[in-house]
Design a protein around this motif. Structure first.
Motif, PDB file in Angstrom:
ATOM      1  N   ARG A 189       2.455  43.845  13.153  1.00  0.00           N
ATOM      2  CA  ARG A 189       1.754  45.127  13.255  1.00  0.00           C
ATOM      3  C   ARG A 189       0.806  45.331  12.074  1.00  0.00           C
ATOM      4  O   ARG A 189       1.066  44.883  10.956  1.00  0.00           O
ATOM      5  N   ASN A 190      -0.282  46.004  12.360  1.00  0.00           N
ATOM      6  CA  ASN A 190      -1.277  46.326  11.333  1.00  0.00           C
ATOM      7  C   ASN A 190      -1.744  45.092  10.561  1.00  0.00           C
ATOM      8  O   ASN A 190      -1.977  45.149   9.351  1.00  0.00           O
ATOM      9  N   VAL A 191      -1.870  43.989  11.269  1.00  0.00           N
ATOM     10  CA  VAL A 191      -2.367  42.747  10.672  1.00  0.00           C
ATOM     11  C   VAL A 191      -3.808  42.537  11.111  1.00  0.00           C
ATOM     12  O   VAL A 191      -4.153  42.728  12.278  1.00  0.00           O
ATOM     13  N   ILE A 192      -4.664  42.146  10.168  1.00  0.00           N
ATOM     14  CA  ILE A 192      -6.029  41.724  10.488  1.00  0.00           C
ATOM     15  C   ILE A 192      -6.061  40.203  10.448  1.00  0.00           C
ATOM     16  O   ILE A 192      -5.752  39.598   9.410  1.00  0.00           O
ATOM     17  N   ALA A 193      -6.394  39.585  11.574  1.00  0.00           N
ATOM     18  CA  ALA A 193      -6.510  38.130  11.657  1.00  0.00           C
ATOM     19  C   ALA A 193      -7.950  37.799  12.005  1.00  0.00           C
ATOM     20  O   ALA A 193      -8.398  38.075  13.120  1.00  0.00           O
ATOM     21  N   SER A 194      -8.686  37.246  11.067  1.00  0.00           N
ATOM     22  CA  SER A 194     -10.124  37.061  11.285  1.00  0.00           C
ATOM     23  C   SER A 194     -10.581  35.677  10.849  1.00  0.00           C
ATOM     24  O   SER A 194     -10.039  35.089   9.899  1.00  0.00           O
ATOM     25  N   LYS A 195     -11.561  35.159  11.594  1.00  0.00           N
ATOM     26  CA  LYS A 195     -12.263  33.926  11.244  1.00  0.00           C
ATOM     27  C   LYS A 195     -11.314  32.742  11.084  1.00  0.00           C
ATOM     28  O   LYS A 195     -11.509  31.898  10.196  1.00  0.00           O
ATOM     29  N   ASN A 196     -10.285  32.679  11.916  1.00  0.00           N
ATOM     30  CA  ASN A 196      -9.421  31.505  11.953  1.00  0.00           C
ATOM     31  C   ASN A 196      -9.925  30.557  13.038  1.00  0.00           C
ATOM     32  O   ASN A 196     -10.503  30.980  14.042  1.00  0.00           O
ATOM     33  N   GLY A 197      -9.708  29.260  12.851  1.00  0.00           N
ATOM     34  CA  GLY A 197     -10.363  28.263  13.681  1.00  0.00           C
ATOM     35  C   GLY A 197      -9.966  28.279  15.139  1.00  0.00           C
ATOM     36  O   GLY A 197     -10.778  27.969  16.010  1.00  0.00           O
ATOM     37  N   VAL A 198      -8.721  28.629  15.454  1.00  0.00           N
ATOM     38  CA  VAL A 198      -8.274  28.632  16.841  1.00  0.00           C
ATOM     39  C   VAL A 198      -7.819  30.036  17.243  1.00  0.00           C
ATOM     40  O   VAL A 198      -8.532  30.748  17.930  1.00  0.00           O
ATOM     41  N   TRP A 199      -6.650  30.460  16.813  1.00  0.00           N
ATOM     42  CA  TRP A 199      -6.114  31.759  17.227  1.00  0.00           C
ATOM     43  C   TRP A 199      -6.000  32.707  16.039  1.00  0.00           C
ATOM     44  O   TRP A 199      -5.733  32.290  14.914  1.00  0.00           O
ATOM     45  N   GLY A 200      -6.142  33.986  16.323  1.00  0.00           N
ATOM     46  CA  GLY A 200      -5.853  34.975  15.289  1.00  0.00           C
ATOM     47  C   GLY A 200      -4.362  35.099  15.083  1.00  0.00           C
ATOM     48  O   GLY A 200      -3.830  34.828  14.007  1.00  0.00           O
ATOM     49  N   ILE A 201      -3.657  35.503  16.156  1.00  0.00           N
ATOM     50  CA  ILE A 201      -2.196  35.629  16.149  1.00  0.00           C
ATOM     51  C   ILE A 201      -1.685  34.897  17.388  1.00  0.00           C
ATOM     52  O   ILE A 201      -2.162  35.146  18.500  1.00  0.00           O
ATOM     53  N   ALA A 202      -0.723  33.992  17.206  1.00  0.00           N
ATOM     54  CA  ALA A 202      -0.243  33.175  18.319  1.00  0.00           C
ATOM     55  C   ALA A 202       1.275  33.111  18.315  1.00  0.00           C
ATOM     56  O   ALA A 202       1.915  33.106  17.256  1.00  0.00           O
ATOM     57  N   GLN A 203       1.841  33.062  19.530  1.00  0.00           N
ATOM     58  CA  GLN A 203       3.290  32.949  19.662  1.00  0.00           C
ATOM     59  C   GLN A 203       3.634  32.100  20.879  1.00  0.00           C
ATOM     60  O   GLN A 203       2.998  32.208  21.919  1.00  0.00           O
ATOM     61  N   GLU A 204       4.662  31.258  20.741  1.00  0.00           N
ATOM     62  CA  GLU A 204       5.155  30.484  21.878  1.00  0.00           C
ATOM     63  C   GLU A 204       6.677  30.362  21.803  1.00  0.00           C
ATOM     64  O   GLU A 204       7.287  30.570  20.757  1.00  0.00           O
ATOM     65  N   ARG A 205       7.267  30.063  22.959  1.00  0.00           N
ATOM     66  CA  ARG A 205       8.728  29.879  23.085  1.00  0.00           C
ATOM     67  C   ARG A 205       9.508  31.053  22.494  1.00  0.00           C
ATOM     68  O   ARG A 205      10.488  30.855  21.759  1.00  0.00           O
ATOM     69  N   SER A 206       9.099  32.261  22.791  1.00  0.00           N
ATOM     70  CA  SER A 206       9.682  33.414  22.114  1.00  0.00           C
ATOM     71  C   SER A 206       9.987  34.546  23.082  1.00  0.00           C
ATOM     72  O   SER A 206       9.447  34.607  24.189  1.00  0.00           O
ATOM     73  N   LEU A 207      10.861  35.453  22.621  1.00  0.00           N
ATOM     74  CA  LEU A 207      11.315  36.577  23.432  1.00  0.00           C
ATOM     75  C   LEU A 207      11.046  37.896  22.716  1.00  0.00           C
ATOM     76  O   LEU A 207      11.051  37.965  21.482  1.00  0.00           O
ATOM     77  N   ARG A 208      10.818  38.950  23.516  1.00  0.00           N
ATOM     78  CA  ARG A 208      10.813  40.341  23.044  1.00  0.00           C
ATOM     79  C   ARG A 208       9.894  40.590  21.851  1.00  0.00           C
ATOM     80  O   ARG A 208      10.170  41.432  20.994  1.00  0.00           O
ATOM     81  N   GLY A 209       8.783  39.878  21.758  1.00  0.00           N
ATOM     82  CA  GLY A 209       7.839  40.123  20.673  1.00  0.00           C
ATOM     83  C   GLY A 209       7.119  41.443  20.830  1.00  0.00           C
ATOM     84  O   GLY A 209       6.883  41.920  21.938  1.00  0.00           O
ATOM     85  N   VAL A 210       6.752  42.055  19.714  1.00  0.00           N
ATOM     86  CA  VAL A 210       5.980  43.300  19.709  1.00  0.00           C
ATOM     87  C   VAL A 210       4.745  43.068  18.831  1.00  0.00           C
ATOM     88  O   VAL A 210       4.864  42.762  17.641  1.00  0.00           O
TER      89      VAL A 210
END
Length: 392
Positions: free
Chosen positions: A179-200
């Protein structure tokens, strides 16, 4: 007799009080404060479950790996900046130095297994793990294992920028909060998740990343059926100037709501294929998706992108409702306000419900259905144009 009775009651109260006093103490959680020039990773390694690592304002050039359950990694807002290391550390091993002769006696006793440190004695977060995160090109890595998901980690109130792969990368987690994270100018993804449950994922900004600003998937390393996320939530995020604002790939049972998605090549992709179970059984509602007209060239998997609002490809049983979708204009096969399209392997979209959306100024049309799947319905949408005609 009365004095004896009073004495008996006093004794009983003392015994009860002693019993209550024997309750185990509530564990105290510690806050580890990191200042510029100090290592975030060292503070993370020192933290116990339930602790907070508070990173003060400043620029920190490192990657950080979190493997401790219940940990909160928190900055103080955009002034807490995590960037890649300025340069690779020089090797401390001489390239051609002669190895010193062994000083170990020839008959020295080898340590027994009992004398060797067990894996349990090793710190959960290590310099080796952080180095692995950095070498993969990520900024913050939240890592569980294949057999044990990492639970209840929070990443909050900081900026992560300039990494070759992902700003925040999470694998095998349960109840991760970003939450309240700024993800900028990264080469592929800003914020990424895999194989996970109940993320917010809430109140984040992902801007100018090479692929998706926010990327949620079952896995990126294998062909598998969709994962049930058990109710993941993507809420109130701002996604702008990425290739794709939000990608939901091969997942089920989550909600994407109240996000503002603008200035990308494509706004939101719900991606499935022929694998079982199928992607879908999710809700996309109350989002504002407008002017996603940036041009992105074709890739091995997709044609060029421009002017796509919401795209469903190879998905089933998805509800798309109460979204405002305006002025997404392009000539890609995927252009339009809300688009149903066969997956890249020819899997159709089925039983999706497109209802109650407000669409205007999208081209080639507000609603586009080039899919031949069965049971897709369009009802109660406010729009002016559709392909084929009659969907509005």
């Amino acid at each position: 007799m009365k004095k004896c009775h009073i004495a008996y009651l006093a004794c009983t109260a003392a015994v009860v009080g002693a019993g209550l006093g024997a309750a185990p103490p509530v564990p105290s959680h510690k806050t580890h404060v990191v200042h510029p020039g100090q290592s975030i990773q060292k503070a993370v390694d020192a933290a116990k479950p339930g602790d907070t690592v508070l990173v003060t304002a400043g620029t920190y050039r490192e990657s950080v790996t979190v493997t401790t359950p219940g940990l909160t990694l928190r900055g103080v807002g955009p002034s807490t900046v995590i960037q890649p290391s300025a340069k690779k550390p020089a090797s401390t091993k001489p390239s051609n130095a002669k190895k010193p002769a062994s000083t170990k006696p020839s008959n020295a006793k080898k340590p027994s297994n009992a004398e060797k440190p067990s894996n349990a004695e090793k710190p959960a977060g290590s310099a080796k793990a952080a180095d692995s995160c950095a070498k993969a090109g990520n900024g913050i890595c939240v890592e569980g294992t294949k057999n044990r998901r990492l639970k209840d980690v929070t990443i909050a109130s900081l900026k992560v920028t300039g990494f070759a792969k992902a700003g925040v990368s999470a694998v095998s987690t349960d109840r991760l909060t970003v939450r309240n994270v700024i993800a900028s100018k990264n080469g592929v993804w800003g914020i990424a998740q895999e194989r996970s449950l109940r993320g917010v994922f809430r109140w984040n900004t992902a801007r100018a990343n090479g692929d998706a600003g926010l990327f949620l998937a079952n896995t990126i390393t294998a062909e598998e059926g969709a994962t049930d996320t058990k109710g993941a939530v993507v809420d109130h995020n701002r996604l702008e100037d990425n290739r794709i604002g939000i990608t939901v790939r091969r997942l089920r049972n989550l909600t994407v709501e109240r996000n503002h998605v603008t200035g990308n090549c494509a706004g939101l992709f719900v991606v499935g294929d022929e694998n079982k179970p199928r992607a879908g059984a999710l809700t996309v509602r109350d989002n504002r998706i407008e002017r996603n007209n940036k041009y992105c060239p074709k890739t091995a998997r997709l044609p060029f992108l421009q002017g796509s609002g919401i795209v469903l490809t190879g998905a089933e049983d998805t509800l798309v409702t109460r979204n405002t979708i305006r002025n997404n204009v392009g000539t890609s096969p995927l252009s339009g306000g809300i688009v149903l399209f066969k997956s890249m392997v020819g899997a159709t979209s089925e039983r999706n419900r497109i209802s109650g959306n407000t669409l205007r100024g999208n081209s080639p049309a507000d609603l586009v259905n080039t899919d031949t799947g069965k049971g897709n319905t369009f009802e109660g949408n406010t729009c002016r144009s559709s392909k084929p005609a009659g969907l509005c």
